[in-house]
Design a protein around this motif. Structure first.
Motif: not given
Length: 258
Positions: A212-232
């Motif tokens: 079982r993959r470790p449970r992801r604790r981040e909110s979907s908002a934080r995941v999306a925000l990190r992805r936007a920062i990384d894409a930039i």
């Protein structure tokens, strides 16, 4: 550190959790602009692009006319567009994508989903996103049929010929929405998302047992925000708009055929 404009409470919380990478700003220019995904979001996104936003983050986008999405995709160009889709979280997709090579192409990938009343269309769209990922490419509809309180659909990834099946129904009685996806082969993948219990699990089973993959604790908002920062930081796009266009158009076809 990059500025984030238009952040609602969920995204402001995410910003405070990323204090070295993001901060709240008012201006659009040079910022990640959070756009409410309610009807009309492509037009609001184009306004942000005209204001010289560095990236767009669309919060819980609803289905809109494909021409609007195509126009937005053209207007965005190289500007990253990240879609926050809580039922198709990028981190869970990544967890499920890694062992996909062991899945038997001769066996169909499947999704069973239950939606709360009024949300069947959205859950079908997100379920098709999971099927697209598990099948390894964009899908084509082969057949669909209405059943009491829901529908059935048979799809295919045309390059590999892999079949994909969807069973979707509306919840009768109490409970919450749920999505269960499975791909079977030498490696078996099982994804279980349950709104009632807030469960989010990705299980990978082989001859050695089940991980079982470790449970992801981040909110979907934080995941999306990190992805936007990384894409930039990378200076490239995300492919989110194209994927959403595919899933939304296919969902419309499923309902038309059924």
């Amino acid at each position: 550190m990059i500025g984030v404009s238009g952040a609602t409470a969920r995204y402001r919380t995410a910003i405070t959790e990323l204090p070295l990478r993001a901060r709240v700003v008012e201006q659009l220019e040079g910022a990640i602009v959070v756009v409410d995904g309610a009807p009309g979001w492509p037009a609001r996104s184009r306004v942000a692009l005209q204001g010289r936003a560095s990236a767009l983050l669309i919060a819980h986008p609803v289905a809109v006319d494909d021409d609007e999405l195509a126009a937005l995709e053209a207007a965005a160009g190289s500007v990253p567009v990240v879609l926050d889709r809580p039922w198709l979280r990028a981190d869970l997709v990544a967890d499920a994508a890694a062992p996909r090579a062991g899945v038997d192409a001769a066996r169909p990938v499947t999704v069973d989903t239950v939606a709360i009343p009024g949300e069947l269309g959205a859950m079908v769209r997100e379920s098709l996103g999971w099927l697209r990922m598990l099948a390894g490419g964009e899908l084509e509809l082969r057949a669909a049929a209405a059943v009491p309180h829901g529908l059935l659909a048979l799809l295919e990834e045309p390059v590999s010929g892999r079949a994909a099946t969807l069973t979707a129904s509306t919840l009768v009685g109490r409970g919450g929405a749920r999505l269960r996806a499975q791909a079977v082969g030498e490696t078996r993948l099982e994804i279980d998302l349950d709104a009632a219990t807030d469960a989010r699990s990705v299980d990978v089973s082989t001859a050695e047992g089940t991980l079982r993959r470790p449970r992801r604790r981040e909110s979907s908002a934080r995941v999306a925000l990190r992805r936007a920062i990384d894409a930039i930081s990378r200076g490239d796009g995300t492919g989110d708009l194209r994927a959403f266009r595919h899933d939304a158009a296919l969902a419309a076809s499923v309902f038309s055929a059924g």
